[in-house]
Design a protein around this motif. Structure first.
Motif, PDB file in Angstrom:
ATOM      1  N   ASN A  38       0.814  -1.219   0.000  1.00  0.00           N
ATOM      2  CA  ASN A  38       0.000   0.000   0.000  1.00  0.00           C
ATOM      3  C   ASN A  38       0.847   1.269   0.000  1.00  0.00           C
ATOM      4  OD1 ASN A  38      -3.113  -0.491   0.290  1.00  0.00           O
ATOM      5  ND2 ASN A  38      -2.131  -2.084   1.488  1.00  0.00           N
ATOM      6  N   VAL A  39       1.855   1.327   0.882  1.00  0.00           N
ATOM      7  CA  VAL A  39       2.658   2.548   0.959  1.00  0.00           C
ATOM      8  C   VAL A  39       3.604   2.688  -0.227  1.00  0.00           C
ATOM      9  CG1 VAL A  39       2.532   2.705   3.466  1.00  0.00           C
ATOM     10  CG2 VAL A  39       4.386   1.393   2.419  1.00  0.00           C
ATOM     11  N   LEU A  94       7.541  -1.555   7.438  1.00  0.00           N
ATOM     12  CA  LEU A  94       8.655  -2.126   6.691  1.00  0.00           C
ATOM     13  C   LEU A  94       8.647  -1.620   5.254  1.00  0.00           C
ATOM     14  CD1 LEU A  94      11.048  -4.062   6.520  1.00  0.00           C
ATOM     15  CD2 LEU A  94       9.426  -5.927   6.058  1.00  0.00           C
ATOM     16  N   GLY A  95       7.444  -1.527   4.672  1.00  0.00           N
ATOM     17  CA  GLY A  95       7.348  -0.995   3.319  1.00  0.00           C
ATOM     18  C   GLY A  95       7.850   0.434   3.239  1.00  0.00           C
ATOM     19  N   GLY A  96       7.497   1.240   4.241  1.00  0.00           N
ATOM     20  CA  GLY A  96       7.963   2.626   4.244  1.00  0.00           C
ATOM     21  C   GLY A  96       9.467   2.726   4.333  1.00  0.00           C
ATOM     22  N   VAL A  97      10.078   1.913   5.209  1.00  0.00           N
ATOM     23  CA  VAL A  97      11.535   1.917   5.339  1.00  0.00           C
ATOM     24  C   VAL A  97      12.194   1.515   4.018  1.00  0.00           C
ATOM     25  CG1 VAL A  97      13.495   0.789   6.458  1.00  0.00           C
ATOM     26  CG2 VAL A  97      11.526   1.508   7.826  1.00  0.00           C
ATOM     27  N   LEU A  98      11.699   0.435   3.414  1.00  0.00           N
ATOM     28  CA  LEU A  98      12.318  -0.061   2.183  1.00  0.00           C
ATOM     29  C   LEU A  98      12.113   0.909   1.023  1.00  0.00           C
ATOM     30  CD1 LEU A  98      11.352  -3.851   2.424  1.00  0.00           C
ATOM     31  CD2 LEU A  98      13.622  -2.855   2.694  1.00  0.00           C
ATOM     32  N   VAL A  99      10.898   1.447   0.900  1.00  0.00           N
ATOM     33  CA  VAL A  99      10.624   2.363  -0.216  1.00  0.00           C
ATOM     34  C   VAL A  99      11.474   3.616  -0.098  1.00  0.00           C
ATOM     35  CG1 VAL A  99       8.867   3.855  -1.254  1.00  0.00           C
ATOM     36  CG2 VAL A  99       8.316   1.489  -0.665  1.00  0.00           C
ATOM     37  N   ASP A 100      11.564   4.177   1.104  1.00  0.00           N
ATOM     38  CA  ASP A 100      12.312   5.427   1.281  1.00  0.00           C
ATOM     39  C   ASP A 100      13.819   5.238   1.214  1.00  0.00           C
ATOM     40  OD1 ASP A 100       9.983   6.799   1.482  1.00  0.00           O
ATOM     41  OD2 ASP A 100      10.063   7.132   3.651  1.00  0.00           O
ATOM     42  N   SER A 101      14.295   4.021   1.534  1.00  0.00           N
ATOM     43  CA  SER A 101      15.745   3.811   1.582  1.00  0.00           C
ATOM     44  C   SER A 101      16.289   3.070   0.366  1.00  0.00           C
ATOM     45  CB  SER A 101      16.127   3.040   2.851  1.00  0.00           C
ATOM     46  OG  SER A 101      15.515   1.752   2.853  1.00  0.00           O
ATOM     47  N   PHE A 147      -6.892   1.115   1.914  1.00  0.00           N
ATOM     48  CA  PHE A 147      -6.521   1.626   0.595  1.00  0.00           C
ATOM     49  C   PHE A 147      -6.821   3.123   0.492  1.00  0.00           C
ATOM     50  CE2 PHE A 147      -7.371   2.426  -3.930  1.00  0.00           C
ATOM     51  CZ  PHE A 147      -6.244   1.882  -4.520  1.00  0.00           C
ATOM     52  N   VAL A 148      -7.996   3.532   0.950  1.00  0.00           N
ATOM     53  CA  VAL A 148      -8.402   4.933   0.856  1.00  0.00           C
ATOM     54  C   VAL A 148      -7.579   5.802   1.804  1.00  0.00           C
ATOM     55  CG1 VAL A 148     -10.312   6.524   1.305  1.00  0.00           C
ATOM     56  CG2 VAL A 148     -10.717   4.423   0.030  1.00  0.00           C
ATOM     57  N   LEU A 149      -7.313   5.309   3.017  1.00  0.00           N
ATOM     58  CA  LEU A 149      -6.516   6.090   3.956  1.00  0.00           C
ATOM     59  C   LEU A 149      -5.085   6.280   3.455  1.00  0.00           C
ATOM     60  CD1 LEU A 149      -7.646   4.854   7.491  1.00  0.00           C
ATOM     61  CD2 LEU A 149      -8.460   6.808   6.161  1.00  0.00           C
ATOM     62  N   THR A 150      -4.563   5.288   2.754  1.00  0.00           N
ATOM     63  CA  THR A 150      -3.236   5.431   2.174  1.00  0.00           C
ATOM     64  C   THR A 150      -3.218   6.536   1.123  1.00  0.00           C
ATOM     65  OG1 THR A 150      -2.751   3.088   2.551  1.00  0.00           O
ATOM     66  CG2 THR A 150      -1.376   4.238   0.961  1.00  0.00           C
ATOM     67  N   LEU A 151      -4.267   6.592   0.290  1.00  0.00           N
ATOM     68  CA  LEU A 151      -4.372   7.686  -0.679  1.00  0.00           C
ATOM     69  C   LEU A 151      -4.449   9.034   0.033  1.00  0.00           C
ATOM     70  CD1 LEU A 151      -6.950   6.226  -3.251  1.00  0.00           C
ATOM     71  CD2 LEU A 151      -4.464   6.281  -3.447  1.00  0.00           C
ATOM     72  N   GLN A 152      -5.215   9.104   1.107  1.00  0.00           N
ATOM     73  CA  GLN A 152      -5.344  10.347   1.860  1.00  0.00           C
ATOM     74  C   GLN A 152      -3.995  10.799   2.413  1.00  0.00           C
ATOM     75  OE1 GLN A 152      -7.794  12.511   2.509  1.00  0.00           O
ATOM     76  NE2 GLN A 152      -6.851  13.663   4.172  1.00  0.00           N
ATOM     77  N   LEU A 153      -3.264   9.873   3.030  1.00  0.00           N
ATOM     78  CA  LEU A 153      -2.010  10.229   3.687  1.00  0.00           C
ATOM     79  C   LEU A 153      -0.910  10.582   2.683  1.00  0.00           C
ATOM     80  CD1 LEU A 153      -1.964   7.533   6.513  1.00  0.00           C
ATOM     81  CD2 LEU A 153      -2.247   9.992   6.821  1.00  0.00           C
ATOM     82  N   GLN A 154      -0.833   9.850   1.578  1.00  0.00           N
ATOM     83  CA  GLN A 154       0.296  10.034   0.668  1.00  0.00           C
ATOM     84  C   GLN A 154      -0.015  10.962  -0.501  1.00  0.00           C
ATOM     85  OE1 GLN A 154       1.537   5.503   0.660  1.00  0.00           O
ATOM     86  NE2 GLN A 154       3.293   6.749   0.154  1.00  0.00           N
ATOM     87  N   GLN A 155      -1.188  10.867  -1.062  1.00  0.00           N
ATOM     88  CA  GLN A 155      -1.462  11.660  -2.256  1.00  0.00           C
ATOM     89  C   GLN A 155      -2.174  12.974  -1.952  1.00  0.00           C
ATOM     90  OE1 GLN A 155      -3.247   9.263  -5.330  1.00  0.00           O
ATOM     91  NE2 GLN A 155      -1.430   8.023  -5.572  1.00  0.00           N
ATOM     92  N   VAL A 156      -2.996  13.010  -0.915  1.00  0.00           N
ATOM     93  CA  VAL A 156      -3.625  14.275  -0.524  1.00  0.00           C
ATOM     94  C   VAL A 156      -2.700  15.061   0.393  1.00  0.00           C
ATOM     95  CG1 VAL A 156      -5.560  15.330   0.715  1.00  0.00           C
ATOM     96  CG2 VAL A 156      -5.971  13.400  -0.831  1.00  0.00           C
ATOM     97  N   ALA A 187       6.389   7.526   2.425  1.00  0.00           N
ATOM     98  CA  ALA A 187       5.933   6.161   2.647  1.00  0.00           C
ATOM     99  C   ALA A 187       6.132   5.747   4.104  1.00  0.00           C
ATOM    100  CB  ALA A 187       6.685   5.205   1.713  1.00  0.00           C
ATOM    101  N   LEU A 188       7.289   6.100   4.680  1.00  0.00           N
ATOM    102  CA  LEU A 188       7.564   5.725   6.068  1.00  0.00           C
ATOM    103  C   LEU A 188       6.618   6.448   7.018  1.00  0.00           C
ATOM    104  CD1 LEU A 188       9.211   4.267   8.179  1.00  0.00           C
ATOM    105  CD2 LEU A 188      10.904   6.111   8.076  1.00  0.00           C
TER     106      LEU A 188
END
Length: 487
Positions: A44-45, A168-175, A310-319, A324-325
């Protein structure tokens, strides 16, 4: 009633392993389930990064999430049937191998089509693995009280994938980049295979199962595989999910074609099941209200939870344009309560029966759903907290009890089928949740911040509340068995 110390035979006819060996077996099976659920949430992230790197929009991102969930949901019943036929340990090993190879394919995918195809293969591997884990656990913990507690541990450990995935996804995506959320699976799968080989033994087939198989007239006294059902079930489900995705994005031609394919596959599936000597969905299962009710609650739980995630992820990252982390960390109020409360649900089910924790969880999650009405473009994190805490606590109360209810109400000798059906219901919910919630909310972007997205989110508050009300009706009515407490 079986006592907590009841033993069950294993493949070689000896007694079930002792407490230490059973604990190791449970740990290995929990690790496999954790890995499978991790790949539901970890992605998701990574969605914004995947979209930017591979040049795909919201429908493609929904395909990345739903390709995995649809494959699991469509193939789980076949995986359970194969496990009942050739052994759940073998199926677990095959599933892990396919899952690992597909994870490598995801990590190396050059475009969105290749990534979605590899995600489908990942889901197929998970579908081979999941039913056997429940079948083995219920076989080595036959007493109701110890089985409820073991399923509570299984649910609690696997539920930690929810907080671990986004973090974990946030750490991996950002790093390291989004590809590493898939590549990291490869060494973990290798360790899991070693654990299965070392600690997991094949449970013996029950007499009831063997008698049924013999009557079916299959080779070596086993029923013939329902190949038509195994092919048509994923086709029907996949077409249905894609119909929802296409319709939600105004692709009328695609939606009509996918809907027609879904209807045709569903009709063919019903006809094939009526003719099959050993159908994926035996009539005894479809005539068991308690079994259907428990799995209906499981489907609703995953639909609302994963659609909301899924919707909250859109809110946090795209809005709100968070990293990601940061998004993974901010989702912890949903994830941590689920992981902490799930083992408690198992103990509550053992003491009070399954209906009490399921009903309480549905009420808590339903109350939290109204928090979506306060979500807006200002990015107020406080508005998200009631939604996340309600889902986390509510799902934690539901998950172990609803699995226990489904497994106990299954026909005798069909543990693999029961495990496959329960996981199918949950993954159907996941796939439909992402498709339906994504379609209602629509795309989100920090540049536009149009009211359309948040109007859709507000509508989802009422959709969620209605679905939880339906789950409560199943719990309160005759559709959910009142399994007694085990003291």
């Amino acid at each position: 009633m079986a006592s907590a110390t009841t033993k069950t035979p294993v493949e070689n006819g000896s007694a079930a392993p002792g407490a230490g060996r059973r604990g190791l077996t449970l740990a290995v099976l929990c690790a496999g389930m954790f890995l499978v659920l991790l790949d539901v949430t970890i992605v998701n992230v990574a969605l914004p990064g995947i979209g930017a790197a591979l040049g795909t929009g919201l429908p493609g991102l929904q395909g990345v999430v739903d390709g995995y969930a649809v494959a699991i949901a469509g193939l789980l019943l076949g995986g359970g049937a194969l496990g009942d036929r050739i052994g759940h340990r073998r199926m677990a090993l095959a599933g892990l191998g396919l899952f690992g190879a597909a994870s490598l394919g995801c990590g190396l995918a050059p475009g969105p089509e290749a990534l979605i195809a590899a995600r489908v293969a990942q889901g197929a591997g998970a579908a081979l693995l999941l039913p056997g884990s429940l079948a083995v656990i219920t076989a080595i913990y036959p007493g109701r009280a110890e089985q409820a507690r073991a399923l509570g541990v299984w649910a609690g450990v696997s539920s930690t994938a929810l907080p671990a995935g986004p973090l974990l996804g946030g750490v991996l995506v950002d790093s390291a980049g989004w590809r590493w959320i898939f590549l990291l699976n490869v060494p973990i799968v290798a360790l899991a295979v070693a654990g299965v080989l070392a600690f997991v033994h094949e449970p013996a087939r029950s007499g009831a199962s063997g008698t049924t198989a013999a009557r079916a007239g299959g080779a070596a006294g086993r029923p013939p595989l329902d190949r038509a059902g195994m092919a048509l079930a994923p086709l029907a489900l996949g077409s249905l999910v894609w119909t929802v995705i296409a319709a939600g994005h105004g692709q009328r031609g695609t939606a009509v074609a996918a809907g027609a394919a879904a209807a045709a596959a569903a009709v063919a599936l019903v006809a094939a099941e009526r003719r099959a000597a050993a159908p994926l969905l035996p009539g005894a299962v479809l005539r068991a209200p308690a079994f259907l009710g428990a799995n209906g609650v499981a489907l609703i739980m995953n639909l609302v939870t994963n659609g909301t995630l899924f919707v909250l992820t859109l809110q946090l990252q795209q809005v709100e344009h968070r990293s990601a982390l940061a998004a993974g960390a901010l989702l912890l109020p949903m994830a941590v309560p689920l992981a902490l409360v799930a083992p408690v649900s198992g103990r509550l089910a053992a003491r009070f029966g399954t209906s009490a924790p399921i009903g309480a969880g549905v009420v808590v999650a339903g109350a939290g759903a109204f928090g979506l009405l306060a979500v807006g473009p200002d990015g107020s994190y406080a508005a998200l907290l009631p939604v996340m805490v309600g889902i986390g606590v509510g799902d934690g109360l539901i998950v172990s009890a609803v699995v226990a209810a489904a497994m106990r109400s299954a026909p005798p000798g069909r543990a693999g089928l029961a495990g496959g059906f329960n996981n199918t219901a949950r993954q159907v919910g996941t796939a439909l949740g992402v498709a339906v919630y994504g379609a209602i909310a629509g795309p989100a972007s920090p540049a536009a911040r149009t009211p359309a997205f948040h109007s859709g989110v507000h509508a989802l508050a009422w959709v969620s509340a209605g679905l939880w009300a339906a789950a409560l009706a199943l719990t309160a009515g005759k559709w959910l068995g009142r399994f007694p407490a085990v003291r």
